[in-house]
Design a protein around this motif. Structure first.
Motif, mmCIF file in Angstrom:
data_model
loop_
_atom_site.group_PDB
_atom_site.id
_atom_site.type_symbol
_atom_site.label_atom_id
_atom_site.label_comp_id
_atom_site.label_asym_id
_atom_site.label_seq_id
_atom_site.Cartn_x
_atom_site.Cartn_y
_atom_site.Cartn_z
ATOM 1 N N GLN A 154 0.824 -1.351 -0.156
ATOM 2 C CA GLN A 154 -0.056 -0.186 -0.100
ATOM 3 C C GLN A 154 0.776 1.355 0.074
ATOM 4 O O GLN A 154 0.559 2.253 -0.731
ATOM 5 C CB GLN A 154 -0.897 0.007 1.376
ATOM 6 N N ARG B 7 2.672 1.751 -3.372
ATOM 7 C CA ARG B 7 1.731 2.379 -4.423
ATOM 8 C C ARG B 7 1.697 3.823 -4.544
ATOM 9 O O ARG B 7 1.339 4.403 -5.194
ATOM 10 C CB ARG B 7 0.444 1.719 -4.146
ATOM 11 N N LEU B 8 2.039 4.171 -3.226
ATOM 12 C CA LEU B 8 1.720 5.985 -3.097
ATOM 13 C C LEU B 8 3.295 6.691 -3.354
ATOM 14 O O LEU B 8 3.226 7.750 -3.573
ATOM 15 C CB LEU B 8 1.419 6.251 -1.725
ATOM 16 N N GLU C 26 6.451 7.961 -5.445
ATOM 17 C CA GLU C 26 7.016 8.411 -6.744
ATOM 18 C C GLU C 26 7.981 7.661 -7.198
ATOM 19 O O GLU C 26 8.171 7.502 -8.437
ATOM 20 C CB GLU C 26 7.196 10.030 -6.639
ATOM 21 N N ASP D 57 -2.390 9.169 3.712
ATOM 22 C CA ASP D 57 -3.584 8.961 3.702
ATOM 23 C C ASP D 57 -4.063 8.106 2.156
ATOM 24 O O ASP D 57 -2.897 7.358 1.641
ATOM 25 C CB ASP D 57 -4.400 9.985 3.680
ATOM 26 N N ASP D 58 -4.971 8.154 1.699
ATOM 27 C CA ASP D 58 -5.443 7.526 0.655
ATOM 28 C C ASP D 58 -4.682 7.920 -0.694
ATOM 29 O O ASP D 58 -4.596 7.094 -1.742
ATOM 30 C CB ASP D 58 -6.869 7.422 0.314
ATOM 31 N N LYS D 59 -4.302 9.156 -0.815
ATOM 32 C CA LYS D 59 -3.702 9.611 -1.890
ATOM 33 C C LYS D 59 -2.170 10.072 -1.755
ATOM 34 O O LYS D 59 -1.683 10.284 -2.632
ATOM 35 C CB LYS D 59 -4.719 10.900 -2.385
ATOM 36 N N ARG D 60 -1.834 10.752 -0.753
ATOM 37 C CA ARG D 60 -0.695 11.191 -0.349
ATOM 38 C C ARG D 60 0.373 10.327 0.666
ATOM 39 O O ARG D 60 -0.371 9.850 1.456
ATOM 40 C CB ARG D 60 -0.887 12.701 0.148
#
Length: 132
Positions: free
Chosen positions: A44, A47-48, A50, A97-100
């Protein structure tokens, strides 16, 4: 919900916790020394990123130096298994969080976790100071 993964001995972890509390941002905290990440959690976080493993692996850590591992030669599953087995490989704190995702404590970068309306208000305040 913002997640904060820390090591209590890490000064950066303590700074991140204090910053989040100081800005009244709700977060879930986890000591990854006493409760290490499982494979799904490592994936997880990856995946976030870069830049993949570069973003989360501490190449300056003692355990990394002792392992003599070439990160570029590892498959994702090998990397995940390595991080699960050696949790000290992970840079801390990890804030996400879910995006950052932010790894480590950076006073400028952590601001992205402020709610948008707070960031907008601060920007307007700075603009008004500059124009006066």
């Amino acid at each position: 919900m913002i997640n904060l993964y820390i090591a209590p001995s890490s000064a950066s972890s303590r700074k991140a916790r204090a910053w989040l509390k100081g800005h009244d941002i709700a977060f879930s905290e986890r000591n990854i020394k006493s409760k290490p990440l499982n494979a799904a959690e490592v994936k997880q976080i990856l995946r976030l990123t870069e830049n993949g493993s570069e973003d989360i692996i501490s190449t300056r850590s003692n355990v990394f130096k002792e392992l003599h591992v070439d990160l570029d030669s590892l498959s994702v599953s090998q990397l995940v298994d390595l991080v699960v087995k050696y949790p000290d490989l992970i840079k801390r704190p990890i804030i996400f969080d879910d995006k950052r995702l932010e790894v480590g404590y950076n006073e400028e970068e952590i601001r992205r976790f402020l709610p948008r309306d707070v960031r907008t208000a601060e920007l307007h305040h700075l603009e008004s100071q500059l124009s006066s």
